[in-house]
Each structure stands twice: as structure tokens, then as C-alpha cells.
Design an enzyme around this catalytic site. Structure first.
Site, PDB file in Angstrom:
ATOM      1  N   SER A 178     -11.589  -0.017   3.679  1.00  0.00           N
ATOM      2  CA  SER A 178     -11.222   0.551   2.382  1.00  0.00           C
ATOM      3  C   SER A 178     -10.262   1.719   2.539  1.00  0.00           C
ATOM      4  O   SER A 178     -10.504   2.632   3.329  1.00  0.00           O
ATOM      5  CB  SER A 178     -12.475   1.009   1.633  1.00  0.00           C
ATOM      6  N   ASP A 179      -9.196   1.684   1.785  1.00  0.00           N
ATOM      7  CA  ASP A 179      -8.315   2.835   1.661  1.00  0.00           C
ATOM      8  C   ASP A 179      -9.111   3.969   1.020  1.00  0.00           C
ATOM      9  O   ASP A 179     -10.037   3.731   0.238  1.00  0.00           O
ATOM     10  CB  ASP A 179      -7.113   2.451   0.793  1.00  0.00           C
ATOM     11  N   LYS A 180      -8.771   5.206   1.342  1.00  0.00           N
ATOM     12  CA  LYS A 180      -9.512   6.343   0.790  1.00  0.00           C
ATOM     13  C   LYS A 180      -8.949   6.788  -0.551  1.00  0.00           C
ATOM     14  O   LYS A 180      -9.626   6.748  -1.580  1.00  0.00           O
ATOM     15  CB  LYS A 180      -9.489   7.528   1.764  1.00  0.00           C
TER      16      LYS A 180
END
Length: 823
Positions: free
Chosen positions: A313-315
Site C-alpha cells: 500500500s502506498d502511504k
């Protein structure tokens, strides 16, 4: 590239490298360079739509369908030819409509680039199309501009650049003369003159587009369908060769008669409607997911989602809000957090678009801001690293300063011990990934003495539902790993708050630290997340995890995420994603955060179970009909079914089964994956047992009728009824009467089709009519054999479960992760 990592470039050397000067290029020089370097645009390689269309006619199952259509035409069975051709064209149409994902992603990336740029040509500033820029051009950028190419800053104080969509950094970065700015980023503050360093596909942005066009992998679903098709092709070829040898060489029958027999076998062996049924099943599943605010752009993503065991997951904007927020400050002279924030707001530019100043002013409120009497204001500059304001109040005038905490602390009247303590607090905030902002003021009675009011801290907080979503994903056997362009400290702090693993690695250390391939793979396998990541790093991380046997989902919202989204087994564009991210994604979320992913996982696992049930049913039925037809021709010299009966069987068996998408199915707690060996073994066993069932009914039918036509009708009706009952047998590992029970739409479709088949058999449409007695015998016989087949299935399932290892404990997860083999 963050502020810390930005390198100062030798401007004289750079001007010399591009054979240019601060006066820019002439139009003649620019024209020559445009011919040499090409346009400043992303090249799109579009595949011919005819080539895409024709590709649908190529592959194991299409070959079988085409062979059947040709043989039907040769012996002039035009009704068979029409039905078979219709199924072929339907499959091709569905595949054709699913194509074009890479082109849409590249188009979105192209649209993200600047349209016009202000450039120095022939000694004058002119506005030209950004695509006409060449290396060596001198351009001007200012607040609000999209950077048109990779630039080197040349003149001016500074610019603040938002590159979150490209690198994932949540805060704007400062750029001073001699530093690089990437194409596709946005100027938030300031103006500068720059030299164009790279254009088009050579830019950082262009390399991202290249990754998008090269990324992608064949889905497990496609591989599985291909394997099933090959399995059936090899079986049909062996049986067809046996029939041809027996009938031509031994029995000396005419070639046309043999062709008709082979046609019957080939039509029997083709799961003609399998691609269509699977696609329609997934399309109906996609419709259900849309109700949960998840839009499917690639149907096979439904099957892939059920198998996902790692979610990268991208932050920024995914796990977090992508909004700066004030958090617990360090107080000194201020008595409260609200007092500190109010004083800090007095040193803000009230008309600023700066993200940090807007957060401070929003916290104070418009009414309080309106009361502030600012007599003088000095804006931020990269040398002073602070803003300063002169404030008028009822008690007199005083100064307020706001800026880099180290600078503010040095300006304050403090003892060495107090200064050391304050700097220690700044370091502590930085170690937690928080941005510190020092605030100081003077008092009217002593305007030259600055007092440290406090240190504000800012960060991009997690979404309110993210921790719950991470816990839910972990409970379902999915390992969530953060992949962010932000600094390591920020990533670790957010991971700590979300109860993710803080065993994070910096991508620069991982890929540029001189490690061997095996060492890199081991670190990626064991890492809990990754920071300071660039687009090529995200892509490489996803690809390496896939090579290690994982089914990987990747979430993101920015241009920087597009290559990894397209490479992942399932790319997920979150709510508010850029067009480039949406174009590369398989699943688009229309609600904020990741919570809808849990709904998508559960729905996908249900759909996966339904697909597996259909595959087992379809392969078992195909084996049943193939063997039954072949054995009848070889040993009894009798064709048990006509070609038109077999085509009707395909329609009666498959069309109502499309309602399997509405069937009830249990949700596996852990990721589910294809186990084709087990699927094909069980299907083969049930298919062979069903052959015995058919010969048993043939013997009964021969007691009722002396001619072949009504016997064929009884066998046709038996295959329709028994085929549907077989679906109930293979719906789950449990006995067919156990929960979850069949859904009403499936029951209505199946029993409706059986009634239609009974009517056709009774009136004799396209076949000889049979009596009610014969119909009753077929129904009772099918029900009895339903129990027999269920016994064989249960015995196989029990034996197979003993052989398979189910529990796999994975480091980093708090629960055992199981990969459930669906058979």
C-alpha cells in the site's frame, strides 16, 4: 527526491554540456535539437485493433471451436455451424472489450504533462507548446505551473514544489539554484528561471510511462483456462485419432461418415461456452462489487483478488489523509496548544497558498485571524528559513517569528542547557517522522529579546479507518506492507500507529547498496515495508514478490504508482487517484481509504468459489460426454447423441449455469489459489463415474425402445438432468445437502431448463419423442446417481485433504496464513 537527498549541480558545467547560455537558444538551434531529441511527449504505441480482435481466435479453446465449425460446414450441418460460430464470436467479443488498459494508462500520463511553457528563444520570452521544448532551452516557472520537463534551477531565490503524485512525498520540497525539478510536478510557491535538462521519454516522468507500457503479467486465471483447454484438446485428439483409425482402417467406412463422428466427438469435447460463462460470471460479480463502491476494470482481477496474500500500500493519500495536521506540540512560553497556534498564525501570510500556513490558520479560525493587526511581514526565504511579522496590539508592538526550529532556537535568548533541551525535542520529533516548526516572539517592553514560545509539530495522519482495515486484512491472511516515497522515519511512525511492521527498508539502500540478487530477494521477503521509494523501486518490489510466489495487490493514487499498479496481480487505484493510476489499475475504489478492499476480498473469494465449482462441473461433463461418445462408437458402433443434441447440451448445460454468479458461497478465511491438479483429478473421476451412469441408462433405454432415435433422446435428457445435478454435487467439499444451499436464481434457472428439456424430449423437437414413463425413469435415475457421485466426491476430498499441507506460518503476521487449495 527529498530535500535531504537533492544535490547541487554545477550550473556552468550544465550550460556547457547543453551548449547553451542564460540567453537561451535560437529558433534555428531549437529546431535542430527537436529533430535530434524528438518532441517533449510520451510516445504511445497502440496495437492495431484488428490485431487485438484476431487474437481472440487464437488459443486452445478457440482452435477447438473453429475445428468444429469447419467440420460442420464440410458435412453441411448448418444449424450446428451457426450455433458453434455464435459461441465463438461471443467469446471473441468479450475478450476484445476487455483490452486496452495500457493505452488508457499511457494516455492519462500524457495528459498529466504541461501544455504550454514560457521559454527564452532568440533572446525573448515567448509562450510555446511544451512538447516543443528541447534540452538546453531556458524556461521560466512560477506558482501553479506544471513542470514541463526535467529542469535544473538556474536563477531565482527558490521554488516550493509539490511532487507527491510523482514520488509519493506528502510535503512540498524546496528547490534552490543548481537543483533538479521533475517533469509533471507542480510549483506551489516562488518563481525561477531554469535550464531544460531532459525531455520526453528521458525524463523521470517519461521513464515512469515506459515502466507502465512494459509492466503487466499474465493472470493466474488466464493460465488456468489455457491449461484446462490444453488438457481437453489432448484428450479429444487421442480419442479422435482412435475413432479415425477404427472407422477408416478397420471398418472401412466412408470419410464423410467418419468426419461426422469426429465432429460429434469434437463438439462434445469443447467447453464452447466456458470463456463466456466465466466472463459473464465475473462480470456479474463485478456488478456486485460496484455496489460496494469498487469498480472492476479487468474481469480477471476478481479471481486474482481472491488469491492475494500480500497487499503493498502506498502511504500518502491511501493509508493517510494526504492532509497536514497539527499534532502534540512542545510548549515553552505558551501556556496551551491554542495559544502557541494563535501566535504562530500571526507570522503567516494571510493570502498564502502554502500548505503549512493554511493548516495553522485553519486551526485558529477566520474570526481570530481577522483580529490580527499585522504591521509588517517578511516572507520565508531559503537563506533566513523563517517568516517574521510585526504585530500591533493593545499592549504595544511585538515581533513573531516562525520557521526552521534550529534557526528559531538559535535566535532566542536561552541558556545553553535550555537550548540543548529544545534541540533535543526537535530531534525527537524528527525521529518520529514529524516536521517541527519553531515559534518565537518578543514582548513590547523588550522588542529585541526573542522568547521561544514553542515547537509546533505537523504530519500527515492515518485515515480513521485504516488501522481497522489493516487488522481485518491480517485476519484474512493478507500481509499489508507500506511502500512510500517519504522518509524512513515518517514511514516507521505511521507503521507504528497502524500496528504494521516497523521493519522498513530504504529502497536506495536495498537496490543501490551493492547487495546480491539473493540478498535483495531475502530482504524484500522479510521486510515489513519500504521507504524513499521511486516508481521503478515500487515496480521492482512488486515483481520480485511475484517471482517468489506471492499474489500481490498494490494500492496507490499517484503517477508514481502507475507502473507498480499495472505490474501487480491486482492494481487498486484508491479514491481520488490520478487518471494515470486509474488507467493502470484493475480495481478502482470510489470511497476514501482501504476499508472497501475487505469487502472486495470477501466478494472475490465468493466469486472464485463459484468459478471453481463451474470449472469442475464443466470439465467433468466434457470428459463424461467425450468418453461416452467415443466408447459407444468404438465398441457398440452406435452414436449415442447427434451433433445437434451435443450443441443443445452445451446451451442447456451452460446458459442457466451463468446464474451461478448469484449462487450462495462460503467465504474462505485465507487466500485461495488454483490447484489445477486437484481440480482436474476430481473432474476426471466424476466424469468417468458418469460414463458408467450413462451406459446404465442406455441399458434401461434399450429395454423400452428397439430403435436408436428414442434411445438417443433418453440419453440426451439424462445428460441434461444429471449434468445439472452434478453441479449441486461439486458446489462445495461438503455433501450437496449441506449449507450454503443453492440460491433461488440458480434453482429457477436449472429447473426451468430441465422442464424445457423434458418438453423438447416429450414433443420430439429436433429429436424423437419419448413417453412420460421414460422421462420419469430418467429423473429418478439421475437423482439416485447424484448420491453415488457425491460419495465419490466426498471420498476424494477426504483423501486429498490428508495429503495437502494447509497451515503456513508467515513471519510478520500475527495469525497463521493459509493458502487454501480450491479443488
Amino acid at each position: 527526491m527529498s530535500d535531504k537527498e537533492s544535490k547541487i549541480i554545477d550550473l556552468k558545467a550544465k550550460l556547457k554540456e547543453h551548449n547553451t547560455s542564460k540567453d537561451g537558444l535560437t529558433n534555428k538551434e531549437a529546431t535542430e535539437r527537436l529533430a535530434k531529441f524528438g518532441r517533449n511527449a510520451i510516445e504511445e504505441k497502440e496495437e492495431s485493433r484488428w490485431k487485438i480482435l484476431l487474437a481472440g481466435f487464437w488459443g486452445p479453446i478457440p482452435w477447438m471451436v473453429e475445428a468444429a465449425a469447419i467440420l460442420s460446414a464440410v458435412i453441411q450441418h448448418w444449424s450446428d455451424f451457426a450455433i458453434i460460430s455464435f459461441m465463438l464470436l461471443l467469446n471473441v467479443f468479450i475478450e476484445f472489450m476487455q483490452h486496452g488498459k495500457a493505452q488508457s494508462a499511457l494516455a492519462a500520463l500524457k495528459n498529466s504533462m504541461a501544455l504550454e511553457s514560457r521559454v527564452m528563444r532568440d533572446g525573448k520570452w515567448v509562450d510555446i507548446e511544451a512538447a516543443e521544448l528541447v534540452p538546453g532551452d531556458i524556461v521560466q516557472i512560477e506558482n501553479g505551473d506544471i513542470i514541463p520537463a526535467d529542469l535544473i534551477t538556474l536563477e531565482g531565490q527558490y521554488v516550493s514544489v509539490d511532487q507527491a503524485a510523482l514520488t509519493g512525498e506528502s510535503l512540498p520540497v524546496m528547490r534552490h539554484p543548481g537543483e533538479e525539478i521533475y517533469a509533471g510536478t507542480i510549483v506551489k510557491q516562488g518563481s525561477m528561471v531554469c535550464i531544460v535538462d531532459k525531455t520526453g521519454g528521458n525524463t523521470f516522468f517519461g521513464k515512469t510511462a515506459t515502466l507502465v507500457s512494459s509492466a503487466g503479467n499474465e493472470s493466474h486465471f488466464q493460465n488456468s483456462v489455457m491449461t484446462i483447454g490444453k488438457f481437453l484438446i489432448y484428450g479429444s485428439l487421442i480419442l479422435a485419432a482412435t475413432i479415425i483409425f477404427k472407422e477408416l482402417v478397420i471398418s472401412n467406412k466412408s470419410p464423410l461418415d467418419v468426419i461426422e463422428m469426429v465432429l460429434i466427438l469434437i463438439v462434445a469435447s469443447i467447453p464452447v461456452a466456458m470463456p463466456a460463462v466465466l466472463s459473464v460470471t465475473m462480470a456479474l460479480g463485478a456488478f456486485m462489487l460496484s455496489k460496494k463502491k469498487a469498480i472492476v476494470t479487468k474481469l480477471s482481477a476478481i479471481e486474482e483478488m481472491a488469491s492475494v496474500d500480500i497487499l503493498c500500500s502506498d502511504k500518502t493519500g491511501t493509508l493517510t489523509l494526504n492532509e497536514l495536521t497539527l499534532t502534540s506540540p512542545v510548549l515553552y512560553d505558551a501556556k496551551s496548544e491554542s495559544e502557541l497556534t494563535l501566535i504562530a498564525s500571526q507570522a503567516c501570510n494571510f493570502n498564502s497558498s502554502d500548505a503549512i500556513e493554511n493548516v495553522i490558520m485553519d486551526a485558529v479560525g477566520k474570526e481570530e485571524i481577522a483580529k490580527i493587526k499585522q504591521l509588517d511581514f517578511t516572507p520565508f526565504d531559503p537563506t533566513r528559513k523563517r517568516t517574521e511579522a510585526l504585530i500591533d496590539s493593545d499592549g504595544g508592538q511585538y515581533r513573531v517569528l516562525k520557521g526552521a526550529p534550529q534557526i528559531i532556537i538559535d535566535l532566542c535568548d536561552m541558556s545553553d542547557e535550555e537550548r540543548t533541551e529544545a534541540l533535543g525535542n526537535v530531534d525527537e520529533l524528527a525521529s518520529r517522522g514529524l516536521r517541527g516548526l519553531g515559534v518565537a516572539r518578543s514582548y513590547p517592553e523588550n522588542p529585541d529579546k526573542l522568547v521561544l514560545v514553542g515547537i509546533l509539530s505537523l504530519y500527515d495522519p492515518p485515515r480513521h479507518d485504516t488501522k481497522h482495515t489493516v487488522d481485518e486484512a491480517r485476519a484474512r491472511g493478507i500481509d499489508v506492507r507500506m511502500v512510500t516515497g517519504d522518509d524512513l522515519a515518517i514511514g516507521k511512525e505511521i507503521s507504528r500507529q497502524l500496528d504494521l511492521s516497523t521493519n522498513m527498508l530504504a529502497a536506495s539502500d536495498l537496490f543501490h547498496g551493492g547487495l546480491s540478487e539473493d540478498e535483495i530477494n531475502e530482504k524484500i521477503e522479510n521486510a515489513g515495508g519500504f521507504a524513499r521509494v521511486f516508481p521503478e523501486h515500487k515496480y521492482e518490489i512488486v515483481k520480485r514478490l511475484q517471482d517468489m510466489g506471492h499474489v500481490v495487490a498494490m494500492t496507490g493514487d499517484g503517477v508514481n504508482d502507475a507502473p507498480a499498479l499495472k505490474q501487480a496481480d491486482i492494481g487498486i487505484a484508491v479514491d481520488g487517484a490520478t487518471d494515470a493510476a486509474r488507467g493502470a489499475a484493475d480495481l478502482i475504489l470510489t470511497l476514501p481509504g482501504l476499508s472497501v478492499i475487505i469487502d472486495a476480498v470477501e466478494e472475490s473469494r465468493k466469486i472464485f468459489q463459484k468459478i471453481i465449482s463451474y470449472v469442475k462441473y464443466r470439465v467433468a461433463m466434457t470428459i463424461n460426454i467425450m468418453l461416452f461418445v467415443t466408447l459407444s462408437i468404438l465398441f457398440l458402433d452406435f452414436s449415442p447423441l447427434s451433433a445437434v443434441m451435443i450443441v443443445l447440451l452445451a446451451l442447456f448445460d451452460d446458459l442457466p449455469i451463468m446464474t451461478i454468479a448469484y449462487d450462495n458461497a462460503g467465504v474462505e478465511r485465507f487466500p485461495v489459489k488454483w490447484n489445477l491438479k486437484r481440480v482436474l483429478t476430481l473432474s476426471s473421476i466424476l466424469g468417468v463415474v458418469s460414463v458408467a451412469q450413462n451406459f446404465g441408462l442406455m441399458a434401461i433405454a434399450q429395454q423400452l425402445y428397439s430403435t436408436s432415435a428414442p434411445i438417443q433422446t433418453m440419453l440426451f435428457l439424462q445428460l441434461v438432468i444429471a449434468g445439472h445435478l452434478l453441479l449441486f454435487v461439486v458446489r462445495s467439499k461438503n455433501h450437496f445437502w449441506a449449507k450454503p444451499r443453492p440460491a433461488k436464481p440458480l434453482l429457477i434457472a436449472i429447473f426451468g431448463t430441465q422442464i424445457l428439456a423434458i418438453i423438447i424430449a416429450k414433443v420430439g423437437f429436433l429429436m424423437a419423442p419419448i413417453s412420460w414413463e421414460a422421462i420419469g425413469i430418467v429423473i429418478v435415475y439421475g437423482i439416485v446417481w447424484m448420491f453415488i457421485l457425491d460419495i465419490f466426491k466426498a471420498a476424494f476430498e477426504k483423501a486429498a485433504d490428508k495429503k495437502e499441507k494447509h497451515a503456513v506460518y508467515t513471519e510478520g503476521l500475527n495469525v497463521p496464513r493459509k493458502e487454501v487449495s480450491i479443488n
